[in-house]
Design a protein around this motif. Structure first.
Motif, mmCIF file in Angstrom:
data_model
loop_
_atom_site.group_PDB
_atom_site.id
_atom_site.type_symbol
_atom_site.label_atom_id
_atom_site.label_comp_id
_atom_site.label_asym_id
_atom_site.label_seq_id
_atom_site.Cartn_x
_atom_site.Cartn_y
_atom_site.Cartn_z
ATOM 1 N N ALA A 446 20.966 -26.147 -29.835
ATOM 2 C CA ALA A 446 20.355 -27.323 -29.223
ATOM 3 C C ALA A 446 18.918 -27.028 -28.802
ATOM 4 O O ALA A 446 18.025 -27.873 -28.949
ATOM 5 C CB ALA A 446 21.177 -27.781 -28.022
ATOM 6 N N LEU A 447 18.707 -25.819 -28.266
ATOM 7 C CA LEU A 447 17.347 -25.457 -27.859
ATOM 8 C C LEU A 447 16.440 -25.356 -29.075
ATOM 9 O O LEU A 447 15.287 -25.810 -29.040
ATOM 10 C CB LEU A 447 17.352 -24.136 -27.089
ATOM 11 C CG LEU A 447 15.973 -23.612 -26.652
ATOM 12 C CD1 LEU A 447 15.212 -24.670 -25.863
ATOM 13 C CD2 LEU A 447 16.124 -22.336 -25.832
ATOM 14 N N TYR A 448 16.925 -24.774 -30.164
ATOM 15 C CA TYR A 448 16.112 -24.693 -31.388
ATOM 16 C C TYR A 448 15.719 -26.091 -31.871
ATOM 17 O O TYR A 448 14.579 -26.325 -32.286
ATOM 18 C CB TYR A 448 16.890 -23.977 -32.494
ATOM 19 C CG TYR A 448 16.749 -22.475 -32.480
ATOM 20 C CD1 TYR A 448 15.502 -21.873 -32.514
ATOM 21 C CD2 TYR A 448 17.875 -21.658 -32.442
ATOM 22 C CE1 TYR A 448 15.373 -20.498 -32.509
ATOM 23 C CE2 TYR A 448 17.750 -20.274 -32.434
ATOM 24 C CZ TYR A 448 16.497 -19.707 -32.468
ATOM 25 O OH TYR A 448 16.377 -18.346 -32.467
ATOM 26 N N ARG A 449 16.667 -27.034 -31.822
ATOM 27 C CA ARG A 449 16.362 -28.396 -32.287
ATOM 28 C C ARG A 449 15.287 -29.040 -31.421
ATOM 29 O O ARG A 449 14.394 -29.716 -31.932
ATOM 30 C CB ARG A 449 17.638 -29.245 -32.290
ATOM 31 C CG ARG A 449 18.617 -28.873 -33.400
ATOM 32 C CD ARG A 449 19.711 -29.903 -33.553
ATOM 33 N NE ARG A 449 20.636 -29.907 -32.438
ATOM 34 C CZ ARG A 449 21.693 -29.114 -32.343
ATOM 35 N NH1 ARG A 449 21.949 -28.244 -33.300
ATOM 36 N NH2 ARG A 449 22.512 -29.178 -31.309
ATOM 37 N N ARG A 450 15.370 -28.818 -30.112
ATOM 38 C CA ARG A 450 14.361 -29.398 -29.224
ATOM 39 C C ARG A 450 13.002 -28.723 -29.393
ATOM 40 O O ARG A 450 11.950 -29.370 -29.300
ATOM 41 C CB ARG A 450 14.835 -29.297 -27.773
ATOM 42 C CG ARG A 450 15.920 -30.338 -27.437
ATOM 43 C CD ARG A 450 16.611 -30.026 -26.120
ATOM 44 N NE ARG A 450 17.480 -31.121 -25.678
ATOM 45 C CZ ARG A 450 18.678 -31.342 -26.171
ATOM 46 N NH1 ARG A 450 19.153 -30.560 -27.136
ATOM 47 N NH2 ARG A 450 19.407 -32.342 -25.719
ATOM 48 N N MET A 451 13.023 -27.405 -29.637
ATOM 49 C CA MET A 451 11.755 -26.710 -29.884
ATOM 50 C C MET A 451 11.086 -27.239 -31.157
ATOM 51 O O MET A 451 9.877 -27.429 -31.205
ATOM 52 C CB MET A 451 12.002 -25.208 -29.996
ATOM 53 C CG MET A 451 12.342 -24.540 -28.668
ATOM 54 S SD MET A 451 12.829 -22.812 -28.876
ATOM 55 C CE MET A 451 11.298 -22.111 -29.518
ATOM 56 N N GLU A 452 11.907 -27.451 -32.184
ATOM 57 C CA GLU A 452 11.365 -28.001 -33.432
ATOM 58 C C GLU A 452 10.824 -29.401 -33.205
ATOM 59 O O GLU A 452 9.759 -29.769 -33.727
ATOM 60 C CB GLU A 452 12.471 -28.024 -34.497
ATOM 61 C CG GLU A 452 11.981 -28.468 -35.877
ATOM 62 C CD GLU A 452 11.082 -27.435 -36.516
ATOM 63 O OE1 GLU A 452 10.267 -27.854 -37.380
ATOM 64 O OE2 GLU A 452 11.153 -26.239 -36.155
ATOM 65 N N LYS A 453 11.530 -30.196 -32.407
ATOM 66 C CA LYS A 453 11.105 -31.566 -32.099
ATOM 67 C C LYS A 453 9.748 -31.587 -31.435
ATOM 68 O O LYS A 453 8.909 -32.441 -31.735
ATOM 69 C CB LYS A 453 12.169 -32.215 -31.185
ATOM 70 C CG LYS A 453 11.739 -33.538 -30.567
ATOM 71 C CD LYS A 453 12.784 -34.021 -29.567
ATOM 72 C CE LYS A 453 12.307 -35.242 -28.795
ATOM 73 N NZ LYS A 453 13.307 -35.651 -27.772
ATOM 74 N N HIS A 454 9.509 -30.645 -30.519
ATOM 75 C CA HIS A 454 8.273 -30.623 -29.759
ATOM 76 C C HIS A 454 7.220 -29.690 -30.343
ATOM 77 O O HIS A 454 6.159 -29.487 -29.759
ATOM 78 C CB HIS A 454 8.552 -30.222 -28.303
ATOM 79 C CG HIS A 454 9.418 -31.200 -27.557
ATOM 80 N ND1 HIS A 454 9.022 -32.505 -27.321
ATOM 81 C CD2 HIS A 454 10.645 -31.080 -27.006
ATOM 82 C CE1 HIS A 454 9.977 -33.134 -26.641
ATOM 83 N NE2 HIS A 454 10.979 -32.297 -26.445
#
Length: 456
Positions: A446-454
């Motif tokens: 989940a953290l990786y997905r949010r990092m990619e998003k931002h």
């Protein structure tokens, strides 16, 4: 690597079966499409590339021989030989399922199934497809981000010249390489470059993100398994180590591999063979290992967190990638490069970068390193509307000690606040993904997905 796959397609004319499959797979795929006939699937394959296909074999009324489905399976594999097709079959139709496996299907599930078994089977098939196409996808990404025929490792600083020298010396050998660096510094690009320049480049590089691989699936993913080895093992599955035979295996996030699982990897590397889960005989492998981690040297030197004998196996050659804040002279070069790429991609005009804006961007710490800079350049190309780029085109967060345009702390924009909290957690834990994820109450994926998003 994101732990959630993009698209699964369920092909079955029974709406109840299709619904059951959708419910079982919804947590693993961003999209699930249901189709009533394989003819519809062939049309869809002209437009999209599913991560997994769940295919029934009988569609004509009263048919039980699976001939129609097998015929379409042949056509699916002809369109995309890397397709991950899981066959839906009835109990007692094992011979048909075996025929399907010979024709290229990845696995099969029998009706009625348990949701856990179906999910595990489809996930395994999608993971195998991901490993098969990984090299092609990564080469395509590298060609987009670098001039044709040139290394994608942009930078003229002494630090980057040292990195290039190490790559050129290490690549032609079979020595294992350990790449150290913060998130976004380009560890995967270095791994691809090492493989591209190696004697193994004729074979696709295989990769696995150990930080996103659950402990329960570690052995199956890395070593493979035989049919019946565990619940959900409906067929034989090749592991990543064997899939990388005669090639390079990229072990991403090696520093997050749990201590109790490290001996299993060490044994495989020392003996140059693997024993699939549930098997009795070892399988020989000829694999070069390139590993990467954002863990510090001190962390890797801690015997309570990482086995030193495994470390010695992995770091025959060690490459340290500097963070962007330690090679600020490369920032203008990188910006110009990405401006050119995204201006062509989005059909935007070329714009000038005023010296004042360039100086602010060069002084920014870029906590997400090159990945964050690339994201910022892409956004600027899309959003800019003047003759020149303005600092307002680059949403730089406020960071203690960094020269950047501050963001109002009273902002109630949820995306902005989420990005700031993620950056804060990453800085608090020196960009250790596992610790930052725990701090934020998120899973690593989940953290990786949010990092990619931002763009972090």
């Amino acid at each position: 690597m994101d732990s959630k796959f993009n698209l699964a397609v369920v092909v079955d004319d029974d709406p109840d079966i299709a619904l059951a499959a959708r419910l079982a797979l919804r947590d693993q795929f961003a999209r699930i499409v249901s189709l009533q006939s394989p003819a519809e699937l062939l049309k869809l394959l002209d437009q999209e590339s599913p991560d997994a296909i769940l295919l029934d074999l009988n569609f004509e009324r009263g048919a039980t021989d699976g001939r129609e489905g097998l015929d379409y399976l042949n056509r699916i594999m002809a369109k995309d030989p890397d397709s991950a097709v899981v066959i839906i079959t009835a109990h007692g139709a094992v011979s048909i399922a075996v025929d399907a496996l010979k024709r290229g299907a990845s696995d099969f599930v029998a009706k009625p199934w348990s949701n856990e078994r179906l999910a595990a089977t489809v996930r395994s098939a999608a993971s195998l497809r991901r490993s098969r196409v990984d090299a092609r996808v990564e080469r395509g990404r590298a060609s987009e981000l670098a001039p044709s025929g040139e290394t994608p490792l942009l930078g003229k600083t002494d630090a980057m010249q040292r990195v290039r020298t190490l790559i050129e010396r290490a690549a032609p050998t079979d020595a294992n390489v350990l790449i150290l660096g913060e998130n976004g510094t380009g560890k995967e690009i270095v791994a691809r470059e090492i493989h591209r320049l190696s004697r193994r480049s004729a074979h696709p590089m295989v990769s696995i993100d150990l930080g996103a691989t659950s402990e329960s699936l570690f052995e199956s993913e890395l070593f493979g398994h035989v049919k019946g080895a565990f619940t959900g093992a409906a067929g034989e599955r090749i592991g990543r180590l064997k899939a990388a035979d005669k090639s390079t295996l990229f072990l991403d996030e090696i520093g997050n591999l749990p201590l109790h699982l490290q001996p299993k990897l060490l044994t495989a590397l020392e003996q140059r063979q693997v024993v699939p889960v549930g098997a009795n005989r070892p399988v020989a492998i000829d694999v070069r290992i390139v590993a990467a981690t954002n863990a510090s040297g001190d962390t890797l030197a801690d015997e309570t967190r990482f086995r030193q004998d495994l470390l010695f196996r992995l770091n025959t050659i060690e490459i340290h990638l500097p963070p962007l804040r330690e090679r600020r002279e490369d920032i203008p070069l990188l910006l110009d490069h990405y401006f050119g790429i995204y201006a062509r991609k989005y059909d935007r005009p070329e714009r000038q970068m005023p010296p004042t804006v360039r100086d602010i961007l060069a002084k920014h710490d870029w906590p997400g390193n090159v990945r964050a800079l690339r994201h910022a350049a892409e956004r600027a190309v899309i959003m800019a509307d003047g003759v020149n780029y303005r600092i307002e085109d680059f949403p730089l967060p406020s960071r203690p000690g960094a020269s950047a345009v501050p963001i109002a702390t009273e902002s109630l924009n949820l995306d902005q606040l989420e990005k700031q909290m993620i950056e804060r957690a990453l800085r608090m834990h020196h960009f250790n993904i596992s610790l930052a994820a725990t701090e934020l109450g998120l899973s690593r994926g989940a953290l990786y997905r949010r990092m990619e998003k931002h763009g972090l």
